[in-house]
Design a protein around this motif. Structure first.
Motif, PDB file in Angstrom:
ATOM      1  N   SER A 180       0.831  -1.201   0.000  1.00  0.00           N
ATOM      2  CA  SER A 180       0.000   0.000   0.000  1.00  0.00           C
ATOM      3  C   SER A 180       0.866   1.251   0.000  1.00  0.00           C
ATOM      4  CB  SER A 180      -0.927   0.018   1.218  1.00  0.00           C
ATOM      5  OG  SER A 180      -1.852  -1.038   1.160  1.00  0.00           O
ATOM      6  N   ASP A 267      -5.349  -6.442   3.827  1.00  0.00           N
ATOM      7  CA  ASP A 267      -6.025  -5.786   2.717  1.00  0.00           C
ATOM      8  C   ASP A 267      -7.185  -6.657   2.240  1.00  0.00           C
ATOM      9  OD1 ASP A 267      -3.877  -4.104   2.991  1.00  0.00           O
ATOM     10  OD2 ASP A 267      -2.851  -4.818   1.198  1.00  0.00           O
ATOM     11  N   GLU A 291      -7.103   2.350  -0.023  1.00  0.00           N
ATOM     12  CA  GLU A 291      -5.676   2.381  -0.261  1.00  0.00           C
ATOM     13  C   GLU A 291      -5.357   1.917  -1.675  1.00  0.00           C
ATOM     14  OE1 GLU A 291      -3.795   0.015   2.758  1.00  0.00           O
ATOM     15  OE2 GLU A 291      -4.872   1.009   4.389  1.00  0.00           O
TER      16      GLU A 291
END
Length: 357
Positions: A180, A267, A291
């Motif tokens: 990210s 994520d 993100e």
């Protein structure tokens, strides 16, 4: 079981596999079990044989490709840096043969930090032994542009908390590892423009009492990869959870499977691989953040960053004859089966690139 060594070298080229057989029944099962499914499990032997070589591509749905994915309304807040910039802004694209690019080309080899434990993104196929996935497709596109056909690529499997040091000390030329882009990380490494959108989300067993990122975490053991954006979020706002660290998000999944943790945060895109291999897991509530993944490189290597951004410009673009972009072909090969319903979802598309003035 995939190895987790900090400098495990895998000098193999990625194998680009996958047919066009749709698996709508599998996707329906995963969506029912986990909302948006993503998954990863160490129990490779329990997978159907067709999954061992890598997921087949989803069937072609609509012929028109959406221009950019981030034209859609975000479901969570996006970070802004102190100077007002979006962290996904990068240097303008350009194939300029500066010092960093020249060194790679003269060496004749690209050294890339990757993950070999992230199903769908970067993992070692139990059937072929090759490291494959969405991230690996992008690595090969960059390598071919820098070095020509059949490029020499050296893959180094790197734990989450070693990604930045490996770029800074020159162990790797770049990291392509579901990393990210954040304002804080821009202090240590440079990033390409975004190549995928994601967000932090909790992954829990289907029968868990955890409802989301709230008071239901009180007293629960929540695992995250050391040095990840998930770990930083949990450290700042734990909701009474006991925090558990691990080298990689897959290690967190194993802890949950063994009863050593009650949940993991990672994520949402990585969570897809987890649910794909272990449908007994589910995502709790919606993503907490918005993100972007980017390719990480040394701050001094601005010529390499611009070169990668030029590659990404081409990677996102559909062909002149209307064929799908390389980005979309890779998405179809690895992710569409778990993230995309052609009857209800807008066509998948990459994030819109943003450039610094």
């Amino acid at each position: 079981m995939p190895e987790n060594g900090p400098r495990a070298s895998a000098d193999r080229r990625a194998a680009h596999g996958g047919g066009r057989a749709g698996r709508r029944d599998v996707r329906a099962l995963l969506l029912a079990a986990a909302g948006l499914a993503l998954a990863g499990s160490v129990l490779a032997g329990s997978l159907p044989p067709d999954l061992l070589a890598g997921p087949p591509a989803a069937p072609h749905g609509r012929s028109a490709e959406a221009e950019y994915a981030d034209d859609r309304a975000p479901s969570a807040a996006r970070e802004r840096c102190a100077d007002g910039r979006d962290p996904a802004e990068s240097f303008p694209p350009g194939r300029v043969r500066g010092a960093a690019v020249e060194e790679i080309q003269e060496r004749g080899q690209l050294v890339v930090g990757i993950d070999q434990n992230s199903y769908l993104w970067g993992y070692r196929s139990p059937q072929t032994g090759d490291i494959v996935g969405f991230d690996i497709d992008l690595v090969m596109a960059i390598a071919e542009d820098l070095l020509g056909p059949d490029p020499d690529v050296r893959f180094l499997a790197i734990p989450t908390d070693q990604r930045i040091p490996a770029v800074q000390d020159g162990t790797v030329d770049m990291v392509v590892r579901t990393m990210s882009i954040t304002c804080e990380r821009w202090q240590d490494v440079a990033f390409s423009t975004a190549y995928f959108e994601t967000g932090q989300q909790l992954l829990v067993p289907a029968n868990s009492s955890i409802q989301g990122f709230d008071e239901s975490l009180d007293g629960m053991r929540v695992c995250s990869a050391n040095g990840s954006t998930a770990s930083k979020r949990l450290e700042s706002e734990s909701h009474g959870a006991d925090l558990v660290g691990a080298d990689n998000h897959l290690d967190c999944l194993v802890r949950v499977q063994l009863g050593l943790a009650d949940a993991l945060m990672t994520d949402s895109a990585l969570a897809a691989g987890h649910v794909a291999q272990d449908p007994s897991m589910r995502l709790a509530d919606d993503p907490l953040t918005q993100e972007s993944y980017g390719v990480a490189m040394n701050l001094a290597n601005t010529d390499l960053v611009s070169w990668v951004n030029a590659v990404l410009e081409d990677y996102r673009e559909p062909g002149p004859d209307g064929t799908r972009s390389e980005w979309r072909q890779s998405y179809d090969r690895w992710l569409a089966r778990y993230l995309y319903d052609e009857e209800t979802d807008p066509p998948p598309a990459p994030p819109r690139p943003q450039y610094r003035d």
